[in-house]
Design a protein around this motif. Sequence first.
Motif, PDB file in Angstrom:
ATOM      1  N   ARG A 188      37.844  -0.790   1.838  1.00 43.79           N
ATOM      2  CA  ARG A 188      38.351   0.581   1.686  1.00 43.79           C
ATOM      3  C   ARG A 188      39.258   0.946   2.861  1.00 43.79           C
ATOM      4  N   PHE A 189      38.879   0.509   4.036  1.00 41.95           N
ATOM      5  CA  PHE A 189      39.706   0.816   5.212  1.00 41.95           C
ATOM      6  C   PHE A 189      40.989  -0.025   5.216  1.00 41.95           C
ATOM      7  N   LYS A 190      40.900  -1.230   4.701  1.00 42.00           N
ATOM      8  CA  LYS A 190      42.124  -2.054   4.617  1.00 42.00           C
ATOM      9  C   LYS A 190      43.138  -1.371   3.704  1.00 42.00           C
ATOM     10  N   GLN A 191      42.630  -0.832   2.614  1.00 40.39           N
ATOM     11  CA  GLN A 191      43.523  -0.127   1.682  1.00 40.39           C
ATOM     12  C   GLN A 191      44.165   1.083   2.377  1.00 40.39           C
ATOM     13  N   LEU A 192      43.372   1.805   3.164  1.00 47.19           N
ATOM     14  CA  LEU A 192      43.931   2.952   3.896  1.00 47.19           C
ATOM     15  C   LEU A 192      44.994   2.479   4.887  1.00 47.19           C
ATOM     16  N   ARG A 193      44.706   1.431   5.627  1.00 49.41           N
ATOM     17  CA  ARG A 193      45.695   0.932   6.598  1.00 49.41           C
ATOM     18  C   ARG A 193      47.003   0.582   5.910  1.00 49.41           C
ATOM     19  N   ASP A 194      46.887  -0.033   4.727  1.00 53.71           N
ATOM     20  CA  ASP A 194      48.089  -0.496   4.026  1.00 53.71           C
ATOM     21  C   ASP A 194      48.825   0.634   3.321  1.00 53.71           C
ATOM     22  N   GLU A 195      48.069   1.561   2.743  1.00 52.83           N
ATOM     23  CA  GLU A 195      48.708   2.519   1.826  1.00 52.83           C
ATOM     24  C   GLU A 195      48.768   3.939   2.358  1.00 52.83           C
ATOM     25  N   ASP A 196      47.844   4.308   3.249  1.00 57.43           N
ATOM     26  CA  ASP A 196      47.776   5.703   3.670  1.00 57.43           C
ATOM     27  C   ASP A 196      47.180   5.747   5.086  1.00 57.43           C
ATOM     28  N   PRO A 197      47.930   5.237   6.067  1.00 57.98           N
ATOM     29  CA  PRO A 197      47.320   4.965   7.386  1.00 57.98           C
ATOM     30  C   PRO A 197      46.835   6.202   8.141  1.00 57.98           C
ATOM     31  N   VAL A 198      47.376   7.383   7.800  1.00 57.89           N
ATOM     32  CA  VAL A 198      46.799   8.622   8.358  1.00 57.89           C
ATOM     33  C   VAL A 198      46.448   9.461   7.131  1.00 57.89           C
TER      34      VAL A 198
ATOM     35  N   SER B  71      43.787   4.987  10.813  1.00 53.74           N
ATOM     36  CA  SER B  71      43.153   3.686  10.585  1.00 53.74           C
ATOM     37  C   SER B  71      43.884   2.495  11.217  1.00 53.74           C
ATOM     38  N   ARG B  72      45.115   2.734  11.737  1.00 52.55           N
ATOM     39  CA  ARG B  72      45.822   1.593  12.351  1.00 52.55           C
ATOM     40  C   ARG B  72      45.622   1.580  13.865  1.00 52.55           C
TER      41      ARG B  72
ATOM     42  N   PRO C 190      30.184  -1.369  17.132  1.00 54.94           N
ATOM     43  CA  PRO C 190      29.000  -0.538  16.885  1.00 54.94           C
ATOM     44  C   PRO C 190      29.304   0.959  16.763  1.00 54.94           C
ATOM     45  N   VAL C 191      30.321   1.469  17.488  1.00 56.59           N
ATOM     46  CA  VAL C 191      30.679   2.889  17.358  1.00 56.59           C
ATOM     47  C   VAL C 191      31.881   2.940  16.412  1.00 56.59           C
ATOM     48  N   MET C 192      31.674   3.538  15.234  1.00 56.98           N
ATOM     49  CA  MET C 192      32.716   3.438  14.201  1.00 56.98           C
ATOM     50  C   MET C 192      33.926   4.318  14.489  1.00 56.98           C
ATOM     51  N   TYR C 193      33.696   5.451  15.139  1.00 53.87           N
ATOM     52  CA  TYR C 193      34.818   6.370  15.373  1.00 53.87           C
ATOM     53  C   TYR C 193      34.445   7.374  16.452  1.00 53.87           C
ATOM     54  N   PHE C 194      35.429   8.039  17.035  1.00 49.82           N
ATOM     55  CA  PHE C 194      35.249   9.357  17.642  1.00 49.82           C
ATOM     56  C   PHE C 194      36.409  10.180  17.124  1.00 49.82           C
ATOM     57  N   SER C 195      36.306  11.500  17.210  1.00 51.78           N
ATOM     58  CA  SER C 195      37.417  12.291  16.676  1.00 51.78           C
ATOM     59  C   SER C 195      38.056  13.129  17.774  1.00 51.78           C
ATOM     60  N   ARG C 196      39.199  13.692  17.471  1.00 51.08           N
ATOM     61  CA  ARG C 196      39.932  14.587  18.376  1.00 51.08           C
ATOM     62  C   ARG C 196      40.451  15.754  17.566  1.00 51.08           C
ATOM     63  N   GLN C 197      40.816  16.853  18.256  1.00 49.27           N
ATOM     64  CA  GLN C 197      41.465  17.969  17.567  1.00 49.27           C
ATOM     65  C   GLN C 197      42.846  18.203  18.162  1.00 49.27           C
ATOM     66  N   ALA C 198      43.808  18.504  17.294  1.00 50.96           N
ATOM     67  CA  ALA C 198      45.177  18.706  17.775  1.00 50.96           C
ATOM     68  C   ALA C 198      45.267  20.026  18.545  1.00 50.96           C
ATOM     69  N   ALA C 199      45.766  19.960  19.793  1.00 48.25           N
ATOM     70  CA  ALA C 199      45.900  21.171  20.615  1.00 48.25           C
ATOM     71  C   ALA C 199      47.176  21.935  20.262  1.00 48.25           C
ATOM     72  N   ALA C 200      48.082  21.304  19.512  1.00 49.98           N
ATOM     73  CA  ALA C 200      49.336  21.939  19.092  1.00 49.98           C
ATOM     74  C   ALA C 200      49.796  21.209  17.833  1.00 49.98           C
ATOM     75  N   ASP C 201      50.779  21.784  17.134  1.00 47.33           N
ATOM     76  CA  ASP C 201      51.344  21.045  15.998  1.00 47.33           C
ATOM     77  C   ASP C 201      51.895  19.722  16.528  1.00 47.33           C
ATOM     78  N   THR C 202      51.609  18.641  15.842  1.00 44.89           N
ATOM     79  CA  THR C 202      52.036  17.342  16.366  1.00 44.89           C
ATOM     80  C   THR C 202      52.164  16.340  15.220  1.00 44.89           C
TER      81      THR C 202
ATOM     82  N   VAL D 138      41.348  14.731  13.797  1.00 44.99           N
ATOM     83  CA  VAL D 138      41.648  13.359  13.381  1.00 44.99           C
ATOM     84  C   VAL D 138      40.493  12.452  13.805  1.00 44.99           C
ATOM     85  N   VAL D 139      40.143  11.554  12.913  1.00 43.40           N
ATOM     86  CA  VAL D 139      39.075  10.595  13.188  1.00 43.40           C
ATOM     87  C   VAL D 139      39.742   9.287  13.583  1.00 43.40           C
TER      88      VAL D 139
END
Length: 401
Positions: free
Chosen positions: A20-30, A46-47, A281-293, A306-307
């Motif tokens: 599922r993640f490979k498909q995201l990387r290839d087709e819809d990376p964000v 995902s990239r 072992p840690v699959m992700y951490f996330s961040r929040q956009a501080a401005a439009d970017t 964003v994850v």
Amino acid sequence: MTELALHDPLLYDGPFPYDRFKQLRDEDPVSHHEHELYDGGYWVVSRHADVQQVSRNPEVWRNSPGPFVEIPPGSPPEPEMDLLINLDGHEHIQMRKIVNKGFTPRRVAALEDKLRARTDSIIDSLRGRDSADLVHDLALWLPLHVIADMVGVPESDRADVFGWTEKTFGFDPELSMEDRNQAMTDMFLYADGLSRERQANPQDDLLSLLLEGEVDGHRLTQFQISSFFMLLQNAGSETTRNLITTGTLALVQHPDQAAKLRADLSLLPTAIEELLRYVTPVMYFSRQAAADTEVGGQKIPEGDRVVLSYVSANRDERAFDQPDELDITRTPNDHVAFGAGGPHFCLGASLARIEARVMFESLLTKFEGLEPLGDPDQMPRVRSNLIDGFAELPITWDAIN
Ligand code: HEM
């Protein structure tokens, strides 16, 4: 059947959904995803290159109020804690400078003898048997004791502290929210009591260092110290145990790689980087956009989450040759299992590496005929959207040398 959401822990109940993640990387990376609690939903990066770009730009991407993606409904509320991982900018730098003093190469290297003795005694406790649960009888003890050794938790209190850690962070679906909250409160009160005791009688341990630590005239509050104690119990134990468990399984399932390593143990440091990449072992951490970017060509409005999918970045064909292959000699290996650079890069990375080196060396040299009992794909996993690993993994062996 509708697909499970990427933040749903049930998605990670079985073997990891790499396709599922490979498909995201290839087709819809964000890619964009809905979330019951977030108006703007969240984005999954995902990239590898994009994960790095976000991690290394903390002015644009902030960690506060917290880098986790909640699991509605009824997920445990984020405890009100001044956690290092939730801070940004100057506040983060100040606190990190203080806690760094506990993780200098000298202090970490000084733990190695203790760590070896502890590993020997864990393995000795299995002598006379021919099977065990890799998670509960072996992998979880070393990381728990190492943190306790570092912090300065007396041996007599460890059963309590380890019990609270398991309940608070153990992802046991059977445990009620009340029990979990109670364990968290008990651990917090314990940390508070222990640091008051160290205030009166400083020792050569992390707690005493944190109490004395001062940067720009700023000291940690009692509350911050107790919160840090909790963060360490969690960050230090849940993560490393899964590297040991899933990493051992990966070696058993790749006997050619295990044989190469056993024949030349000087390959261990390179092999551990590859196991970190392969297992993540840690699959992700996330961040929040501080401005439009924007990231990866995708516009992200201020305030959106964003994850950073470390597990996907570590299998990105754009960054690694044959990423689904385990190659214990892979160099260079720019994996992002400890984060992708930037100010929050794992504080315990060198400690985790030493633990892994000692544990894998012992497993490779002491056990003969180690293999899983039953089909690992059917074994229960930790029910989490953050940590990937086994809740149980029965193993058997022919002999322990
Ligand atoms: C295999 C084991 C481990 C893995 C895979 C791991 C992974 C991570 C990751 C991905 C991050 C976030 C990086 C970022 O946001 O840029 C992190 C942060 C952190 N880790 Fe680890 N970790 C491990 C072991 C440990 C250990 C043993 C400790 C402590 C003894 C530890 C303490 C921390 C702390 C305190 C942070 C937060 C740092 C900050 O916000 O400045 N970790 N870790």
